[in-house]
Design a protein around this motif. Sequence first.
Motif, PDB file in Angstrom:
ATOM      1  N   THR A   1       0.835  -1.204   0.000  1.00 33.23           N
ATOM      2  CA  THR A   1       0.000   0.000   0.000  1.00 33.23           C
ATOM      3  C   THR A   1       0.868   1.253   0.000  1.00 33.23           C
ATOM      4  O   THR A   1       0.609   2.197  -0.760  1.00 33.23           O
ATOM      5  CB  THR A   1      -0.951  -0.012   1.217  1.00 33.23           C
ATOM      6  N   ILE A   2       1.900   1.261   0.827  1.00 31.26           N
ATOM      7  CA  ILE A   2       2.805   2.415   0.890  1.00 31.26           C
ATOM      8  C   ILE A   2       3.517   2.603  -0.449  1.00 31.26           C
ATOM      9  O   ILE A   2       3.597   3.727  -0.969  1.00 31.26           O
ATOM     10  CB  ILE A   2       3.834   2.229   2.032  1.00 31.26           C
ATOM     11  N   LEU A   3       4.020   1.510  -1.024  1.00 34.46           N
ATOM     12  CA  LEU A   3       4.728   1.606  -2.303  1.00 34.46           C
ATOM     13  C   LEU A   3       3.808   2.090  -3.427  1.00 34.46           C
ATOM     14  O   LEU A   3       4.198   2.943  -4.236  1.00 34.46           O
ATOM     15  CB  LEU A   3       5.342   0.253  -2.678  1.00 34.46           C
ATOM     16  N   LYS A   4       2.587   1.541  -3.484  1.00 36.25           N
ATOM     17  CA  LYS A   4       1.660   1.947  -4.548  1.00 36.25           C
ATOM     18  C   LYS A   4       1.241   3.410  -4.399  1.00 36.25           C
ATOM     19  O   LYS A   4       1.279   4.167  -5.369  1.00 36.25           O
ATOM     20  CB  LYS A   4       0.434   1.033  -4.556  1.00 36.25           C
ATOM     21  N   LYS A   5       0.854   3.813  -3.189  1.00 37.11           N
ATOM     22  CA  LYS A   5       0.423   5.204  -2.993  1.00 37.11           C
ATOM     23  C   LYS A   5       1.570   6.176  -3.247  1.00 37.11           C
ATOM     24  O   LYS A   5       1.379   7.228  -3.866  1.00 37.11           O
ATOM     25  CB  LYS A   5      -0.150   5.394  -1.593  1.00 37.11           C
ATOM     26  N   GLY A   6       2.764   5.832  -2.786  1.00 28.63           N
ATOM     27  CA  GLY A   6       3.923   6.681  -3.028  1.00 28.63           C
ATOM     28  C   GLY A   6       4.250   6.771  -4.508  1.00 28.63           C
ATOM     29  O   GLY A   6       4.567   7.855  -5.025  1.00 28.63           O
ATOM     30  N   SER A   7       4.161   5.655  -5.217  1.00 25.73           N
ATOM     31  CA  SER A   7       4.447   5.641  -6.650  1.00 25.73           C
ATOM     32  C   SER A   7       3.418   6.462  -7.421  1.00 25.73           C
ATOM     33  O   SER A   7       3.777   7.212  -8.336  1.00 25.73           O
ATOM     34  CB  SER A   7       4.467   4.205  -7.170  1.00 25.73           C
ATOM     35  N   PHE A   8       2.142   6.310  -7.079  1.00 20.48           N
ATOM     36  CA  PHE A   8       1.108   7.099  -7.747  1.00 20.48           C
ATOM     37  C   PHE A   8       1.297   8.590  -7.466  1.00 20.48           C
ATOM     38  O   PHE A   8       1.082   9.426  -8.344  1.00 20.48           O
ATOM     39  CB  PHE A   8      -0.297   6.650  -7.342  1.00 20.48           C
ATOM     40  N   PHE A   9       1.698   8.920  -6.248  1.00 22.24           N
ATOM     41  CA  PHE A   9       1.933  10.323  -5.897  1.00 22.24           C
ATOM     42  C   PHE A   9       3.077  10.896  -6.737  1.00 22.24           C
ATOM     43  O   PHE A   9       2.996  12.008  -7.249  1.00 22.24           O
ATOM     44  CB  PHE A   9       2.248  10.448  -4.405  1.00 22.24           C
ATOM     45  N   LEU A  10       4.149  10.108  -6.901  1.00 19.51           N
ATOM     46  CA  LEU A  10       5.325  10.589  -7.634  1.00 19.51           C
ATOM     47  C   LEU A  10       5.157  10.536  -9.152  1.00 19.51           C
ATOM     48  O   LEU A  10       5.647  11.411  -9.863  1.00 19.51           O
ATOM     49  CB  LEU A  10       6.556   9.770  -7.240  1.00 19.51           C
ATOM     50  N   LEU A  11       4.482   9.488  -9.652  1.00 17.66           N
ATOM     51  CA  LEU A  11       4.441   9.249 -11.098  1.00 17.66           C
ATOM     52  C   LEU A  11       3.113   9.581 -11.768  1.00 17.66           C
ATOM     53  O   LEU A  11       3.028   9.557 -12.993  1.00 17.66           O
ATOM     54  CB  LEU A  11       4.790   7.784 -11.380  1.00 17.66           C
ATOM     55  N   GLY A  12       2.072   9.822 -10.996  1.00 22.03           N
ATOM     56  CA  GLY A  12       0.758  10.078 -11.591  1.00 22.03           C
ATOM     57  C   GLY A  12       0.013   8.771 -11.829  1.00 22.03           C
ATOM     58  O   GLY A  12       0.448   7.705 -11.414  1.00 22.03           O
ATOM     59  N   SER A  13      -1.130   8.870 -12.538  1.00 22.09           N
ATOM     60  CA  SER A  13      -1.959   7.672 -12.676  1.00 22.09           C
ATOM     61  C   SER A  13      -2.468   7.458 -14.102  1.00 22.09           C
ATOM     62  O   SER A  13      -3.643   7.187 -14.304  1.00 22.09           O
ATOM     63  CB  SER A  13      -3.130   7.727 -11.706  1.00 22.09           C
ATOM     64  N   SER A  14      -1.601   7.540 -15.079  1.00 24.82           N
ATOM     65  CA  SER A  14      -2.009   7.202 -16.443  1.00 24.82           C
ATOM     66  C   SER A  14      -2.155   5.685 -16.554  1.00 24.82           C
ATOM     67  O   SER A  14      -1.632   4.950 -15.709  1.00 24.82           O
ATOM     68  CB  SER A  14      -0.972   7.707 -17.445  1.00 24.82           C
ATOM     69  N   PRO A  15      -2.839   5.170 -17.562  1.00 20.15           N
ATOM     70  CA  PRO A  15      -3.004   3.711 -17.692  1.00 20.15           C
ATOM     71  C   PRO A  15      -1.666   2.953 -17.740  1.00 20.15           C
ATOM     72  O   PRO A  15      -1.512   1.928 -17.084  1.00 20.15           O
ATOM     73  CB  PRO A  15      -3.776   3.545 -18.994  1.00 20.15           C
ATOM     74  N   ASN A  16      -0.705   3.474 -18.478  1.00 14.95           N
ATOM     75  CA  ASN A  16       0.591   2.799 -18.564  1.00 14.95           C
ATOM     76  C   ASN A  16       1.339   2.847 -17.239  1.00 14.95           C
ATOM     77  O   ASN A  16       1.942   1.852 -16.817  1.00 14.95           O
ATOM     78  CB  ASN A  16       1.448   3.409 -19.673  1.00 14.95           C
ATOM     79  N   THR A  17       1.291   3.989 -16.584  1.00 13.14           N
ATOM     80  CA  THR A  17       1.937   4.123 -15.282  1.00 13.14           C
ATOM     81  C   THR A  17       1.270   3.205 -14.261  1.00 13.14           C
ATOM     82  O   THR A  17       1.952   2.561 -13.466  1.00 13.14           O
ATOM     83  CB  THR A  17       1.873   5.581 -14.793  1.00 13.14           C
ATOM     84  N   SER A  18      -0.047   3.122 -14.306  1.00 13.41           N
ATOM     85  CA  SER A  18      -0.775   2.255 -13.372  1.00 13.41           C
ATOM     86  C   SER A  18      -0.365   0.802 -13.544  1.00 13.41           C
ATOM     87  O   SER A  18      -0.161   0.079 -12.557  1.00 13.41           O
ATOM     88  CB  SER A  18      -2.282   2.392 -13.574  1.00 13.41           C
ATOM     89  N   LEU A  19      -0.239   0.355 -14.786  1.00 12.12           N
ATOM     90  CA  LEU A  19       0.171  -1.026 -15.049  1.00 12.12           C
ATOM     91  C   LEU A  19       1.588  -1.268 -14.545  1.00 12.12           C
ATOM     92  O   LEU A  19       1.864  -2.289 -13.911  1.00 12.12           O
ATOM     93  CB  LEU A  19       0.065  -1.335 -16.542  1.00 12.12           C
ATOM     94  N   LEU A  20       2.484  -0.327 -14.793  1.00 12.49           N
ATOM     95  CA  LEU A  20       3.859  -0.444 -14.332  1.00 12.49           C
ATOM     96  C   LEU A  20       3.909  -0.491 -12.804  1.00 12.49           C
ATOM     97  O   LEU A  20       4.573  -1.353 -12.219  1.00 12.49           O
ATOM     98  CB  LEU A  20       4.692   0.731 -14.852  1.00 12.49           C
ATOM     99  N   ILE A  21       3.190   0.415 -12.161  1.00 16.64           N
ATOM    100  CA  ILE A  21       3.159   0.448 -10.698  1.00 16.64           C
ATOM    101  C   ILE A  21       2.582  -0.848 -10.143  1.00 16.64           C
ATOM    102  O   ILE A  21       3.068  -1.379  -9.139  1.00 16.64           O
ATOM    103  CB  ILE A  21       2.371   1.683 -10.197  1.00 16.64           C
ATOM    104  N   TYR A  22       1.548  -1.372 -10.785  1.00 14.07           N
ATOM    105  CA  TYR A  22       0.910  -2.615 -10.346  1.00 14.07           C
ATOM    106  C   TYR A  22       1.934  -3.746 -10.229  1.00 14.07           C
ATOM    107  O   TYR A  22       1.980  -4.456  -9.235  1.00 14.07           O
ATOM    108  CB  TYR A  22      -0.204  -2.981 -11.332  1.00 14.07           C
ATOM    109  N   PHE A  23       2.766  -3.906 -11.252  1.00 13.85           N
ATOM    110  CA  PHE A  23       3.730  -5.009 -11.246  1.00 13.85           C
ATOM    111  C   PHE A  23       4.975  -4.701 -10.419  1.00 13.85           C
ATOM    112  O   PHE A  23       5.419  -5.527  -9.624  1.00 13.85           O
ATOM    113  CB  PHE A  23       4.131  -5.387 -12.679  1.00 13.85           C
TER     114      PHE A  23
END
Length: 175
Positions: A121-143
Amino acid sequence: VVFLLAFFALWIADVSLIFISNESVLFFYFGGLLSTKKIALENTLIKNIIYFFFLVWFIFIIFKEYYDPIWFHRIGICIGIITIWFSYDRFVDSFGQPSSKCLEISSLSFFIFAFHEPLLTILKKGSFFLLGSSPNTSLLIYFVSAFSAIIISFFVGFLLKKYCFSFYTIITGGR
């Protein structure tokens, strides 16, 4: 076998039984059937195409992010069970004994189970905060976040077990 197929159909169709979860009945009945009938699920063909099962399972996981009806999710669970079941032989020797690496990793399984979720949860929320939430970014963050959380959990568990064994035992309840 008729009951197994009936409960499987109810589970896929998401039809609920009034007094008990049809999912629990399905898997309980399936496990009992395997145990009491001594059904061996060894099949050379399936063992040889296990990588295909991994690929299909991976594809189901990716598409689950975009297409998520309950039956699709449940077919993915079945493919995952088949994949894990037949992957077992890759981690044991010819006498059925797990490899030393497998034993070392499995001794940390409860810690990884308990520790990875808050970290994820911390890694995902931090990544979304830093990188944004486009579809490609979301997929990258997911994995990347899932893989990172498991690897970090493994190393933290390994270090705690090695250098703070008493603390590790307390926080895992001796597991």
